[in-house]
Motif scaffolding. Structure first.
Motif, PDB file in Angstrom:
ATOM      1  N   GLY A   1     -64.422  -2.271   8.158  1.00 55.84           N
ATOM      2  CA  GLY A   1     -63.095  -1.871   8.623  1.00 55.84           C
ATOM      3  C   GLY A   1     -62.812  -2.347  10.033  1.00 55.84           C
ATOM      4  O   GLY A   1     -61.673  -2.649  10.375  1.00 55.84           O
ATOM      5  N   TRP A   2     -63.866  -2.407  10.875  1.00 54.45           N
ATOM      6  CA  TRP A   2     -63.664  -2.854  12.253  1.00 54.45           C
ATOM      7  C   TRP A   2     -63.286  -4.325  12.316  1.00 54.45           C
ATOM      8  O   TRP A   2     -62.512  -4.741  13.165  1.00 54.45           O
TER       9      TRP A   2
ATOM     10  N   GLN B   1     -61.602  -5.954   9.968  1.00 50.63           N
ATOM     11  CA  GLN B   1     -60.206  -6.057   9.547  1.00 50.63           C
ATOM     12  C   GLN B   1     -59.270  -5.598  10.667  1.00 50.63           C
ATOM     13  O   GLN B   1     -58.226  -6.198  10.889  1.00 50.63           O
ATOM     14  N   SER B   2     -59.655  -4.544  11.390  1.00 54.56           N
ATOM     15  CA  SER B   2     -58.816  -4.069  12.493  1.00 54.56           C
ATOM     16  C   SER B   2     -58.770  -5.086  13.632  1.00 54.56           C
ATOM     17  O   SER B   2     -57.818  -5.139  14.395  1.00 54.56           O
TER      18      SER B   2
ATOM     19  N   LEU C   1     -59.041  -8.519  13.064  1.00 61.56           N
ATOM     20  CA  LEU C   1     -58.352  -9.718  12.591  1.00 61.56           C
ATOM     21  C   LEU C   1     -56.875  -9.492  12.268  1.00 61.56           C
ATOM     22  O   LEU C   1     -56.089 -10.438  12.299  1.00 61.56           O
ATOM     23  N   SER C   2     -56.500  -8.267  11.976  1.00 63.24           N
ATOM     24  CA  SER C   2     -55.115  -7.993  11.601  1.00 63.24           C
ATOM     25  C   SER C   2     -54.115  -8.379  12.698  1.00 63.24           C
ATOM     26  O   SER C   2     -53.129  -9.058  12.409  1.00 63.24           O
ATOM     27  N   PRO C   3     -54.318  -7.976  13.964  1.00 65.75           N
ATOM     28  CA  PRO C   3     -53.375  -8.408  15.006  1.00 65.75           C
ATOM     29  C   PRO C   3     -53.354  -9.926  15.210  1.00 65.75           C
ATOM     30  O   PRO C   3     -52.307 -10.505  15.492  1.00 65.75           O
TER      31      PRO C   3
ATOM     32  N   LYS D   1     -53.866 -12.172  12.880  1.00 66.13           N
ATOM     33  CA  LYS D   1     -53.118 -12.739  11.753  1.00 66.13           C
ATOM     34  C   LYS D   1     -51.621 -12.570  11.973  1.00 66.13           C
ATOM     35  O   LYS D   1     -50.848 -13.498  11.750  1.00 66.13           O
ATOM     36  N   LYS D   2     -51.202 -11.394  12.440  1.00 65.45           N
ATOM     37  CA  LYS D   2     -49.780 -11.160  12.716  1.00 65.45           C
ATOM     38  C   LYS D   2     -49.271 -12.105  13.800  1.00 65.45           C
ATOM     39  O   LYS D   2     -48.172 -12.649  13.700  1.00 65.45           O
TER      40      LYS D   2
ATOM     41  N   TRP E   1     -50.501 -15.082  14.572  1.00 70.70           N
ATOM     42  CA  TRP E   1     -50.467 -16.428  14.017  1.00 70.70           C
ATOM     43  C   TRP E   1     -49.221 -16.633  13.155  1.00 70.70           C
ATOM     44  O   TRP E   1     -48.556 -17.649  13.256  1.00 70.70           O
TER      45      TRP E   1
END
Length: 62
Positions: free
Chosen positions: A2-3, A5-6, A8-10, A12-13, A15
């Motif tokens: 989960g860490w 993903q937390s 990489l999520s910002p 990805k947004k 990018w």
């Protein structure tokens, strides 16, 4: 997991936002070659008006 993903999520947004901004920036200039090859003068006049209306204005010196 989960860490990761937390983390990489910002990224990805960011990018996706960066890529969409570059596509928007191209805007009307995608049609430039078509307008340039058009034989009608009124199309060229309308194109120049359109380009001038989208160009950033320079700050006036006082």
């Amino acid at each position: 997991m989960g860490w990761l993903q937390s983390l990489l999520s910002p990224l990805k947004k960011f990018w996706l936002r960066l890529n969409s901004t570059q596509k928007k920036r191209r805007g009307i200039y995608i049609l430039y070659e078509d307008v340039k090859s058009c034989p009608y003068e009124d199309v060229h006049v309308l194109w120049s008006i359109l380009v001038e209306s989208h160009s950033p204005s320079l700050p006036s010196k006082k």
